[in-house]
Design a protein around this motif. Structure first.
Motif, PDB file in Angstrom:
ATOM      1  N   ARG A  81       0.852  -1.188   0.000  1.00 45.45           N
ATOM      2  CA  ARG A  81       0.000   0.000   0.000  1.00 45.45           C
ATOM      3  C   ARG A  81       0.888   1.237   0.000  1.00 45.45           C
ATOM      4  O   ARG A  81       1.811   1.348   0.805  1.00 45.45           O
ATOM      5  CB  ARG A  81      -0.893   0.024   1.230  1.00 45.45           C
ATOM      6  CG  ARG A  81      -1.785   1.275   1.283  1.00 45.45           C
ATOM      7  CD  ARG A  81      -2.666   1.358   2.511  1.00 45.45           C
ATOM      8  NE  ARG A  81      -3.588   0.233   2.561  1.00 45.45           N
ATOM      9  CZ  ARG A  81      -3.662  -0.629   3.571  1.00 45.45           C
ATOM     10  NH1 ARG A  81      -2.873  -0.512   4.615  1.00 45.45           N
ATOM     11  NH2 ARG A  81      -4.515  -1.616   3.543  1.00 45.45           N
ATOM     12  N   GLY A  84      -2.599   5.493  -0.441  1.00 41.54           N
ATOM     13  CA  GLY A  84      -3.384   4.341  -0.004  1.00 41.54           C
ATOM     14  C   GLY A  84      -3.630   3.327  -1.095  1.00 41.54           C
ATOM     15  O   GLY A  84      -4.290   2.313  -0.869  1.00 41.54           O
ATOM     16  N   VAL A 113      -3.402   0.220  -3.354  1.00 41.72           N
ATOM     17  CA  VAL A 113      -2.890  -1.129  -3.134  1.00 41.72           C
ATOM     18  C   VAL A 113      -2.332  -1.639  -4.456  1.00 41.72           C
ATOM     19  O   VAL A 113      -2.985  -1.518  -5.499  1.00 41.72           O
ATOM     20  CB  VAL A 113      -3.979  -2.068  -2.576  1.00 41.72           C
ATOM     21  CG1 VAL A 113      -3.471  -3.488  -2.458  1.00 41.72           C
ATOM     22  CG2 VAL A 113      -4.458  -1.561  -1.219  1.00 41.72           C
TER      23      VAL A 113
END
Length: 124
Positions: A38, A43, A45
């Protein structure tokens, strides 16, 4: 670049690569690992492919693979999004593709015929 404390979780797996926190192991082979990560700022992924250890052959292969993937443009091929080929360990990031790995697919269904494999790989 990874700091000296970047190794340690789950054996020899790094805890972060570049701006990515390592979340889990997706798979591994003789030349390296694929990790779920991540991005610490966005954020997002991603899948992270890395060569662990000092295998020069695996490192050369990772660099060739990265260079090739950067040049390809096909909806069935994931392009790299970031890289740390000069880091220790060397790595690159790409979008994570949801679903089964090819190995998990094969183990869940049994031996595929050549025709089934051709159909599976035709879109690529």
């Amino acid at each position: 670049m990874s700091s000296p404390d970047a190794r340690g979780r789950a054996g020899n797996l790094p805890t972060r690569l570049g701006s990515f926190e390592v979340l889990s192991l997706i798979g591994q082979g003789s030349g390296g690992v694929v990790l779920r990560g991540r991005h610490r700022d966005t954020g997002d992924v991603v899948a992270l492919k890395a060569v662990l250890g000092g295998d020069e052959g695996a490192l050369a292969s990772l660099r060739r693979e990265y260079g090739t993937l950067r040049r390809l443009d096909h909806p069935g091929i994931v392009r790299p999004a970031a890289e740390g080929l000069g880091d220790a360990p060397p790595w690159y990031a790409m979008d994570e593709v949801p679903g089964l790995t090819l190995l998990a697919w094969a183990e869940g269904r049994g031996r595929a015929t050549p025709e089934e494999l051709a159909e599976l790989l035709a879109p690529v």
